[in-house]
Design a protein around this motif. Sequence first.
Motif, mmCIF file in Angstrom:
data_model
loop_
_atom_site.group_PDB
_atom_site.id
_atom_site.type_symbol
_atom_site.label_atom_id
_atom_site.label_comp_id
_atom_site.label_asym_id
_atom_site.label_seq_id
_atom_site.Cartn_x
_atom_site.Cartn_y
_atom_site.Cartn_z
ATOM 1 N N GLY A 177 -13.520 23.647 10.462
ATOM 2 C CA GLY A 177 -13.184 24.096 9.105
ATOM 3 C C GLY A 177 -11.982 23.328 8.583
ATOM 4 N N LEU A 178 -12.129 22.767 7.385
ATOM 5 C CA LEU A 178 -11.105 21.895 6.831
ATOM 6 C C LEU A 178 -10.093 22.705 6.030
ATOM 7 C CD1 LEU A 178 -10.559 18.864 6.855
ATOM 8 C CD2 LEU A 178 -11.831 18.671 4.730
ATOM 9 N N SER A 179 -8.883 22.807 6.537
ATOM 10 C CA SER A 179 -7.799 23.481 5.815
ATOM 11 C C SER A 179 -6.766 22.437 5.419
ATOM 12 C CB SER A 179 -7.140 24.532 6.709
ATOM 13 O OG SER A 179 -6.510 23.906 7.816
ATOM 14 N N ARG A 180 -5.856 22.822 4.522
ATOM 15 C CA ARG A 180 -4.792 21.882 4.123
ATOM 16 C C ARG A 180 -3.940 21.508 5.333
ATOM 17 N NH1 ARG A 180 -5.172 24.765 -0.711
ATOM 18 N NH2 ARG A 180 -3.723 26.401 -0.064
ATOM 19 N N ARG A 181 -3.647 22.499 6.169
ATOM 20 C CA ARG A 181 -2.842 22.249 7.370
ATOM 21 C C ARG A 181 -3.561 21.283 8.311
ATOM 22 N NH1 ARG A 181 1.053 24.840 10.723
ATOM 23 N NH2 ARG A 181 1.479 23.291 12.337
ATOM 24 N N ALA A 182 -4.870 21.525 8.520
ATOM 25 C CA ALA A 182 -5.640 20.673 9.440
ATOM 26 C C ALA A 182 -5.683 19.236 8.930
ATOM 27 C CB ALA A 182 -7.049 21.230 9.605
ATOM 28 N N GLN A 201 -2.026 1.297 2.735
ATOM 29 C CA GLN A 201 -2.936 2.432 2.612
ATOM 30 C C GLN A 201 -2.368 3.672 3.302
ATOM 31 O OE1 GLN A 201 -5.093 2.165 0.475
ATOM 32 N NE2 GLN A 201 -6.495 3.857 0.742
ATOM 33 N N TYR A 202 -1.556 3.455 4.322
ATOM 34 C CA TYR A 202 -0.891 4.600 4.960
ATOM 35 C C TYR A 202 -0.051 5.347 3.921
ATOM 36 C CZ TYR A 202 2.692 7.340 7.146
ATOM 37 O OH TYR A 202 3.540 8.379 7.438
ATOM 38 N N LYS A 203 0.707 4.599 3.118
ATOM 39 C CA LYS A 203 1.542 5.228 2.094
ATOM 40 C C LYS A 203 0.684 5.890 1.017
ATOM 41 C CE LYS A 203 5.442 2.090 2.780
ATOM 42 N NZ LYS A 203 6.120 0.885 2.308
ATOM 43 N N ALA A 204 -0.393 5.215 0.612
ATOM 44 C CA ALA A 204 -1.263 5.755 -0.447
ATOM 45 C C ALA A 204 -1.922 7.062 -0.005
ATOM 46 C CB ALA A 204 -2.328 4.720 -0.815
ATOM 47 N N LEU A 205 -2.362 7.104 1.251
ATOM 48 C CA LEU A 205 -3.018 8.318 1.737
ATOM 49 C C LEU A 205 -2.006 9.452 1.905
ATOM 50 C CD1 LEU A 205 -5.600 6.825 4.240
ATOM 51 C CD2 LEU A 205 -6.082 8.045 2.131
ATOM 52 N N GLY A 206 -0.790 9.118 2.290
ATOM 53 C CA GLY A 206 0.267 10.129 2.351
ATOM 54 C C GLY A 206 0.516 10.740 0.981
ATOM 55 N N LYS A 207 0.518 9.893 -0.066
ATOM 56 C CA LYS A 207 0.701 10.380 -1.440
ATOM 57 C C LYS A 207 -0.469 11.258 -1.866
ATOM 58 C CE LYS A 207 3.643 6.720 -3.298
ATOM 59 N NZ LYS A 207 3.673 5.461 -4.054
ATOM 60 N N LEU A 208 -1.685 10.848 -1.483
ATOM 61 C CA LEU A 208 -2.878 11.631 -1.831
ATOM 62 C C LEU A 208 -2.757 13.048 -1.273
ATOM 63 C CD1 LEU A 208 -5.848 11.809 -2.919
ATOM 64 C CD2 LEU A 208 -6.575 11.026 -0.659
ATOM 65 N N LEU A 209 -2.359 13.152 -0.012
ATOM 66 C CA LEU A 209 -2.223 14.474 0.607
ATOM 67 C C LEU A 209 -1.006 15.219 0.051
ATOM 68 C CD1 LEU A 209 -3.183 13.919 4.358
ATOM 69 C CD2 LEU A 209 -4.614 14.558 2.427
ATOM 70 N N GLY A 210 0.047 14.473 -0.288
ATOM 71 C CA GLY A 210 1.243 15.097 -0.852
ATOM 72 C C GLY A 210 0.976 15.734 -2.202
ATOM 73 N N SER A 211 0.003 15.162 -2.933
ATOM 74 C CA SER A 211 -0.327 15.703 -4.265
ATOM 75 C C SER A 211 -1.416 16.771 -4.180
ATOM 76 C CB SER A 211 -0.795 14.563 -5.182
ATOM 77 O OG SER A 211 -2.031 14.039 -4.699
ATOM 78 N N MET A 212 -1.798 17.144 -2.956
ATOM 79 C CA MET A 212 -2.908 18.091 -2.776
ATOM 80 C C MET A 212 -2.572 19.455 -3.391
ATOM 81 S SD MET A 212 -5.000 18.826 0.735
ATOM 82 C CE MET A 212 -3.527 18.866 1.743
ATOM 83 N N GLY A 213 -1.320 19.899 -3.225
ATOM 84 C CA GLY A 213 -0.918 21.183 -3.791
ATOM 85 C C GLY A 213 -1.835 22.302 -3.331
ATOM 86 N N LYS A 214 -2.370 23.025 -4.306
ATOM 87 C CA LYS A 214 -3.283 24.116 -3.984
ATOM 88 C C LYS A 214 -4.746 23.694 -4.131
ATOM 89 C CE LYS A 214 -0.248 28.057 -5.042
ATOM 90 N NZ LYS A 214 0.622 27.665 -3.979
ATOM 91 N N SER A 215 -4.991 22.385 -4.233
ATOM 92 C CA SER A 215 -6.368 21.886 -4.367
ATOM 93 C C SER A 215 -7.198 22.284 -3.150
ATOM 94 C CB SER A 215 -6.387 20.367 -4.492
ATOM 95 O OG SER A 215 -5.587 19.949 -5.559
ATOM 96 N N ASP A 216 -8.477 22.394 -3.372
ATOM 97 C CA ASP A 216 -9.404 22.734 -2.289
ATOM 98 C C ASP A 216 -9.494 21.540 -1.335
ATOM 99 O OD1 ASP A 216 -11.466 23.409 -0.625
ATOM 100 O OD2 ASP A 216 -12.901 23.875 -2.212
ATOM 101 N N PRO A 217 -9.126 21.722 -0.056
ATOM 102 C CA PRO A 217 -9.214 20.592 0.889
ATOM 103 C C PRO A 217 -10.632 20.047 1.041
ATOM 104 C CG PRO A 217 -8.738 22.663 2.042
ATOM 105 C CD PRO A 217 -8.600 22.946 0.581
#
Length: 316
Positions: A177-182, A201-217
């Motif tokens: 099950g995919l959670s924000r924490r996982a 791309q490491y930095k870009a993907l970190g930003k993508l997850l950082g902007s996740m907020g309350k979005s559905d994982p």
Amino acid sequence: MSTKPKIAISACLMGAEVRYNGGHKESRLCSRILSEHFDFLPLCPEVAIGMGTPREPIRLVGAAEQPRAQGSVDASLDVTRPLAEYGAQMAAQLDGICGYIFMQNSPSCGLERVKVYQANGIPQRNGGRGIYAQAFCAGRPDLPVEEAGRLNDPVLRENFLARVYVYRDWQALLEQGLSRRALTDFHSRCKYLLMAHHPLQYKALGKLLGSMGKSDPALIGPQYFSQLMAALSRCATRGTHSNVLQHLSGYLKQAISSEDKQEMQHIIGQYRHGIVPLVVPMTLLKHHFRLHPDPYIAQQLYLQPHPENLSLRNGI
């Protein structure tokens, strides 16, 4: 997961006599060495669509981007559609696989530079992709794929198999099950592996997850994973590996003596200049981290992205 990762493979590479001439193209690397670590699923699309063995060989003709698969003697034999449909069908059905090894130069299975013949009988300059492989890869764009011949290159072999294990880990994550924490934890484990393959791309993907907020994982997850797999498909270099080794050795600066630090720098320098393979600085680093454990470093996939007894870092 303790079970071996499952990899689909062109059946002829495992020694099955399914080629047009009734022969095979056994890859000893796959059939003898890698088979100890992976469960191979042999497939032959030409046999699967009902072409006999032996059979008239087919070849690609027309435009390199959208060739047709026709008989090399009887041009009225056209198996383009059945091969494409079987590729799409397999892409939809083969859920349990973590990678696919294709037969190079095959008009059905080749991934790149397969000869595509023009009307005058002369091959196009850059070639194309096999019909089945094209349809399969379109249906499974994130799956690690490689041609058997390219696996003889140690760098390409290590790159492909590292991606297979990351793919396997991601499938296990989805099952739980995919959670924000996982998702955040998965990215954290991939940090230094990703930095070795594609620092930007490491930095870009970190930003993508950082902007996740309350979005559905469940929405962010597939986008993240596609970008991750694309980034990991770029081969790491001695320079990028050396950069990661320097980062990791920084975690030891309070723990080891100045002589040990000097030796570490010397060995990383030797690796960077091509004097020793990657396994040498990696072994020294792991030795120090065994004596001075760090919980964050211990979870890093980079330290052991594939089983040690595959010896994949001995040749790069």
